[in-house]
Write a protein that holds these residues in place. Structure first.
Motif, short mmCIF file in Angstrom:
data_model
loop_
_atom_site.label_atom_id
_atom_site.label_comp_id
_atom_site.label_asym_id
_atom_site.label_seq_id
_atom_site.Cartn_x
_atom_site.Cartn_y
_atom_site.Cartn_z
N VAL A 2 0.51 -1.25 0.24
CA VAL A 2 0.21 0.14 0.06
C VAL A 2 1.19 1.35 0.51
N GLN A 3 0.58 2.19 -1.33
CA GLN A 3 1.34 2.55 -1.28
C GLN A 3 0.94 4.30 -0.86
N CYS A 4 1.89 4.94 0.10
CA CYS A 4 1.34 6.84 0.41
C CYS A 4 0.91 6.40 1.57
N THR B 82 -1.63 5.56 -5.66
CA THR B 82 -2.27 6.42 -6.74
C THR B 82 -1.21 7.05 -7.69
N ASP B 83 0.43 7.59 -7.65
CA ASP B 83 1.55 8.09 -8.49
C ASP B 83 2.21 7.50 -8.18
N LEU B 84 3.04 6.63 -9.52
CA LEU B 84 4.39 6.10 -8.55
C LEU B 84 5.42 6.83 -9.07
N GLN C 93 0.95 9.07 3.92
CA GLN C 93 1.59 10.68 3.48
C GLN C 93 0.90 11.01 2.62
N ARG C 94 1.87 12.10 1.89
CA ARG C 94 1.00 13.06 0.67
C ARG C 94 -0.47 13.24 0.86
N SER C 95 -1.00 13.84 2.25
CA SER C 95 -2.30 13.44 2.52
C SER C 95 -2.53 14.56 3.27
N LEU D 21 2.94 -1.61 4.25
CA LEU D 21 2.39 -0.45 4.51
C LEU D 21 3.58 0.75 3.86
N ALA D 22 3.80 1.83 2.75
CA ALA D 22 4.85 1.98 2.81
C ALA D 22 4.11 3.86 3.21
N THR D 23 5.24 3.78 4.82
CA THR D 23 5.07 4.88 5.51
C THR D 23 5.39 6.69 5.78
N SER E 98 7.75 10.62 0.65
CA SER E 98 9.01 10.23 1.10
C SER E 98 10.22 9.88 -0.06
N GLY E 99 9.99 10.23 -0.69
CA GLY E 99 10.13 9.77 -2.18
C GLY E 99 11.57 8.59 -2.30
N HIS E 100 11.55 7.69 -1.50
CA HIS E 100 12.22 6.56 -1.66
C HIS E 100 11.03 4.96 -1.87
N CYS E 101 9.49 5.52 -1.09
CA CYS E 101 8.89 4.45 -0.54
C CYS E 101 8.38 3.91 -2.43
N CYS E 102 8.49 4.12 -3.20
CA CYS E 102 7.68 3.87 -4.13
C CYS E 102 8.93 2.70 -4.38
N ASN E 103 9.98 2.91 -4.87
CA ASN E 103 11.04 2.14 -5.04
C ASN E 103 11.06 0.97 -4.47
S1 SF4 Z 1 7.54 7.53 -2.98
FE1 SF4 Z 1 5.66 7.40 -3.83
S2 SF4 Z 1 4.89 5.96 -1.82
FE2 SF4 Z 1 6.29 6.88 -0.61
S3 SF4 Z 1 4.90 9.06 -0.42
FE3 SF4 Z 1 6.02 9.09 -2.52
S4 SF4 Z 1 4.51 8.08 -3.91
FE4 SF4 Z 1 4.34 7.55 -2.17
#
Ligand code: SF4
Ligand code: SF4
Ligand code: SF4
Ligand code: SF4
Lengths: 766, 208
Positions: free
Chosen positions: A313-315, A366-368, A318-320, A423-425, A330-335
């Motif tokens: 589960v991304q974001c 939601t956005d990768l 976050q971004r909320s 969870l991508a926290t 957080s910039g790293h969690c998608c990767n």
């Molecule tokens: S890196 Fe990806 S998961 Fe992490 S906050 Fe940014 S968009 Fe969401």
């Protein structure tokens, strides 16, 4: 001889200046009105011959100061660098002929413009002296690094490789930080296809083997004080039994704060059942599972079953803008999720050896966002390995691992029954105490108590949260680096990374903005270079960023000082203290030479050798103010030399025209603008004043962080002055300008010209 | 046939993407789609069918087995190749669409009233009998696809066009009798048979 001012004024006829302007007239003005000792013109002043002409006059003692009337002070700096000799640059090219049309009608006003600038240069030079190093500082080639994670380790090794002594202080009992907890990291080099080793072990080994590096584990800074070139730091170690050893004191030249990040508390995400369900985990917990599996099948925490379907589960939180969530990415969690899905895919492939057993991995995003050079390739590699990506917003995860989400492509609600949910926290900066906020809260509390009112529970709660200081600075401004948006440490995300308001202390890694391990390493390298520069410059008495290399330095006239403490309050860098009699005490190495103190001082006793109330004030007064009936208004522009002045130069390069009635004076920072300049200008008949500085506020671009903000505050009070003078408020305008605003700056000037046209000329002409 | 469908559905339970990878021509490329929507925006048939290629690929990954195999989309693809030309991920979209159509047909899941599916069958019958497309016969069978009466009407309406084509030698009337074929017709038939066998065997094997 040294006392007698002998100015040489040199006027260039090259770059079409000779055709467009009457240079004989300019020479005459320099001699008669500017009272220079020599005035000469040259067809090509920046050429070897022209420069030699000037140098000969200097060598023969005919000139001990020079006024160069040619191009912008930002051009030909190599040619016109007469060290030891104060130099004033009169901008006839970008400032005059390039912004004026070449026709007969404009000739007169264009020439007047040039003449005024020559008068201004000759006035300025009288108040300029060559700054000398104070030799107050020593050089201490020792860098202190706070934090032994990947950022701190990289900073330490980089500094050591550059030949500097390093002390690396780490709170825990091992080096590595968060990166040390990872099984692998996202790839940092081509082909960006597979997770790679974190490199932490090798890095730690290198540091241990390097005799330039001293490592302090289980240690924190219990105190730090000083300035670039001479920080004194106390390192306290704690033992396993909780006792502490006697603190060790070391001295160092600069400090890098690499205190890293803390994982967001997933317990706050009740909708994702994190606290109830053992099989709902965070990314860092997933790393632990992968480490335990070490290439084998990953087993879920609840019953040790080998997982078949894992949902990421991304974001998560976050971004909320929901209460308690992180507003940023957080910039790293998608990767990171792609990488973890690969752990599962790669492991399953190995385990099944060609059979069709497969672990399904679904990443719900939601956005990768896969930043960095290799981000897109890594995403593609994830797809290639069969990781499923679905664009959707997750609304709930129940205790049994059912993930409910709305699919944003198929536009429908869906549920996946997963064995394991990750969870991508995201990350929270470990940035120490927020002194500013603490002061604000306690002021609120004191105020309410004084009024016998009840202090709201939120305020009490917030006060009660203990935050550990990282630097324990003994600065009047507080124990830690100031914090910006979302609690990240000082440092501009884009324009001036690593720079903080505590000169000589640099922030690197996720303590200053969200980032991944590779970015953290790049950050560490950048901050190390800054830290080295700070050491070297401090040793020479030179300023750090952004006036790196500047030797000029503020001093104050004690007799005039009223001990109002304005300079101390307004200095963005905490460079001013007070002696026991209450007089300001400047801390040279911390000072960035912005001049904000000079702008703040109500009795105008602060000045630099080559930049002062007079050096600008006399330029303002030197202009010729035509009388009211000439219909030639005069507009004064005070333009910040960092962004606004270059923007004006670039506008000129593009030949964008603006009013011939304007006279532009560059200033170090809008913060250095003393209101006396404005009142003097208005009193002596200027019709309008325009101030141009960098963007202020949370997303500041001000090179001195708070200078522009200070100026805006001061100028908001200028309305009273205008009222007492019986002048319209529109006569003074303050603008935030970016270096890219090359279309806008001429417009701002022309707008003021139009305003004056409408409201009429100033009644203060003589 | 429906047994085969059931067997495959059971075999790949919950992982339709895998089923597509294993059984559909170029199906392994579906996972590389990044859902940019360029194909959906480029397809001339986009507004006229149930699902755009982008959606079809997402549905495959989202396990929408029934909806995908019963969709009319792959039957509507005109093979214009616009999407292939534009896909930034270089997916052979047109081929995947046809691969899906073939698979759906094998599993007997073609929408019953799909006219393009009928046409596809006529085309195949025509082609596979002699190894060459007999345009005249294909045209005639197309006219009479919806019954004799319809066929006569359509033929009459296109009379003039037909005569003009004869005149300009765009149509050979003698093709109506026999028509020419590939040189080695029996070899051609053997080849088709073998290909069908291989395909059948793979799918049979995958269903076990
Ligand atoms: S890196 Fe990806 S998961 Fe992490 S906050 Fe940014 S968009 Fe969401
Ligand atoms: S305000 Fe600027 S110039 Fe003045 S002491 Fe502070 S840093 Fe130095
Ligand atoms: S153009 Fe290609 S990548 Fe984009 S949605 Fe279509 S198939 Fe996917
Ligand atoms: S080839 Fe088929 S799917 Fe692609 S654009 Fe053309 S009609 Fe659409």
């Amino acid at each position: 001889m040294a006392d007698e001012i002998k100015t040489g004024a040199y006027i260039c006829k090259g770059c079409d200046l000779g055709n467009r302007l009457n240079t004989d007239q300019l020479e005459m003005i320099a001699t008669r009105e500017g009272r220079v000792a020599v005035a000469k013109s040259h067809d090509f002043l920046c050429g070897a011959e022209g420069v030699k002409m000037i140098q000969d006059d200097i060598d023969s003692g005919e000139a001990n100061r020079v006024v160069i009337a040619a191009c912008s002070r930002r051009a030909k700096t190599d040619a016109f660098s007469f060290s030891e000799i104060p130099t004033s640059r009169v901008n006839l090219r970008e400032g005059v002929i390039w912004v004026r049309p070449e026709d007969d009608e404009s000739q007169e006003t264009t020439q007047e413009m040039a003449e005024d600038y020559v008068r201004m240069g000759c006035a300025e030079i009288k108040f300029m002296a060559t700054p000398k190093a104070s030799e107050e500082q020593g050089t201490n080639r020792h860098v202190l690094v706070v934090g032994g994670g990947i950022t701190g380790m990289t900073a330490a090794i980089e500094a050591a490789r550059a030949g500097y002594q390093v002390s690396l202080v780490e709170k825990s009992d091992t080096l590595g930080g968060t990166t040390g907890q990872l099984y692998k990291r996202a790839p940092t080099r081509a082909p960006y296809a597979d997770p790679e080793d974190t490199g932490v072990t090798e890095l730690a080994k290198m540091l241990e083997d390097d005799d330039k590096v001293s490592i302090y584990l289980n240690s924190v800074l219990s105190s730090s004080d000083g300035a670039p070139g001479r920080f004194d730091v106390e390192i306290s170690a704690s033992n396993a039994d909780g006792s502490t050893d006697a603190a060790q004191t070391i001295s160092c030249g600069s400090i890098i704060q690499a205190s890293g990040q803390i994982e967001y508390d997933a317990n706050k995400l009740t909708e994702f059942s994190y606290s109830e369900a053992p099989d709902v985990i965070t990314q860092l917990e997933m790393e632990a599972l992968a480490k335990a599996a070490d290439g084998g099948a990953i087993k879920r925490p609840s019953d040790g079953k080998e997982v078949q379907h894992v949902v990421f589960v991304q974001c998560a939180g976050q971004r909320s803008d929901k209460e308690g969530h992180l507003s940023y990415c957080s910039g790293h969690c998608c990767n990171t999720s792609i990488k973890q899905a690969m752990y599962l895919k790669d492991n399953a492939e190995k385990a099944a050896e060609g059979s069709s057993i497969d672990v399904q991995t679904t990443i719900l995003f939601t956005d990768l966002r896969t930043p960095g050079a290799g981000g897109e390739d890594f995403y593609r590699s994830g797809q290639n390995k069969g990781v499923t990506f679905r664009k959707g917003t997750v609304s709930a995860v129940d205790k049994n691992g059912n993930v409910t989400f709305s699919d944003l492509i198929l536009d429908e609600e869906d549920t996946i029954d997963a064995d394991l949910v990750v969870l991508a926290t995201g990350m929270i900066p470990n940035s120490g105490r927020n002194n500013e906020r603490e002061d604000e809260l306690s002021a609120q509390k004191t105020q309410l108590e004084a009024e016998n009112k009840e202090v709201p529970q939120e305020v009490l709660d917030e006060i009660a949260i203990p935050v550990e200081s990282i630097l324990n600075l003994k600065y009047r401004q507080g124990s830690d680096l100031p914090q910006l948006v979302s609690g990240f440490n000082d440092s501009h995300f884009i324009c001036f990374p690593y720079e903080t308001r505590r000169t000589g202390i640099y922030a690197a890694g996720p303590t200053r903005r969200p980032m991944d391990t590779q970015q953290a390493q790049e950050d560490a390298t950048g901050a190390t270079m800054k830290a080295i520069q700070a050491i070297e410059n401090a040793g020479k008495g030179m300023a750090a960023h952004p006036r790196a290399g500047d030797l000029s330095y503020p001093s104050f006239r004690k007799e005039g000082c009223t001990q109002c403490k304005r300079c101390m309050m307004e200095c963005p860098f905490g460079a001013i203290g007070f002696d026991d009699k209450g007089f300001p005490e400047y801390n040279e190495a911390r000072c960035r030479r912005c001049g904000t103190c000079m702008g703040a001082c109500p009795v105008r006793v602060i000045s630099f050798e080559n930049y002062s109330i007079d050096s600008v004030g006399q330029q303002i007064k030197a202009c010729d103010i035509p009388d009211e009936f000439d219909e030639k208004p005069r507009l004064l522009v005070l333009a910040c030399e960092n962004d606004a002045y270059p923007a004006l130069d670039m506008a000129a390069q593009n030949r964008f025209e603006y009013s011939a009635f304007v006279r532009v004076i560059p200033v170090r920072c809008l913060g250095s603008v003393n209101t006396i300049w404005i009142t003097d200008a208005l009193n002596s008949g200027y019709d309008g004043v325009v101030l141009m500085g960098c963007k202020k506020g949370d997303d500041y671009q001000c090179h001195f962080v708070k200078g522009s903000e200070m100026a805006h505050t001061r100028m908001s009070k200028i309305a009273d002055t205008l009222q007492t003078l019986n002048l319209e408020a529109e006569r003074v305008a303050v603008h935030e300008v970016a270096i890219t605003d090359i279309h806008r700056v001429p417009e701002l000037i022309n707008d003021m010209a139009k305003t004056i046209d409408e409201i009429g000329m100033s009644p203060f002409k003589f | 046939m429906s047994d085969l469908n059931q067997a495959l559905a059971d075999k790949y339970k919950g992982n339709f993407l895998k089923e597509v990878i294993d059984n559909v021509e170029e199906g392994d490329r579906v996972q590389m789609c990044m859902q940019c929507g360029v194909c959906a925006g480029s397809c001339p048939m986009g507004p006229h069918w149930e699902h755009t290629p982008q959606k079809i690929f997402m549905m495959i990954r989202a396990n929408k087995r029934e909806a995908v195999l019963a969709s009319d989309s792959m039957w509507m693809c005109t093979s214009c190749y616009n999407c292939i030309a534009r896909c930034p991920r270089e997916l052979p979209i047109t081929h995947i669409m046809h691969g899906l159509a073939t698979y759906a047909k094998r599993l007997n899941l073609v929408p019953k009233t799909q006219p393009t599916a009928k046409f596809a069958q006529l085309f195949w019958n025509n082609l596979s009998s002699k190894g060459r497309v007999n345009e005249l016969k294909l045209g005639i069978s197309l006219y009479f696809m919806n019954g004799f009466g319809e066929g006569v009407k359509t033929a009459m309406a296109n009379q003039k066009l037909g005569l003009n084509m004869l005149k300009t030698k765009r149509m050979a009337i003698n093709e109506a009798w026999g028509g020419h074929s590939v040189k080695d017709k029996s070899g051609f038939h053997a080849m088709l048979k073998k290909a069908a066998e291989i395909e059948n065997d793979t799918i049979e094997a995958n269903s076990k």
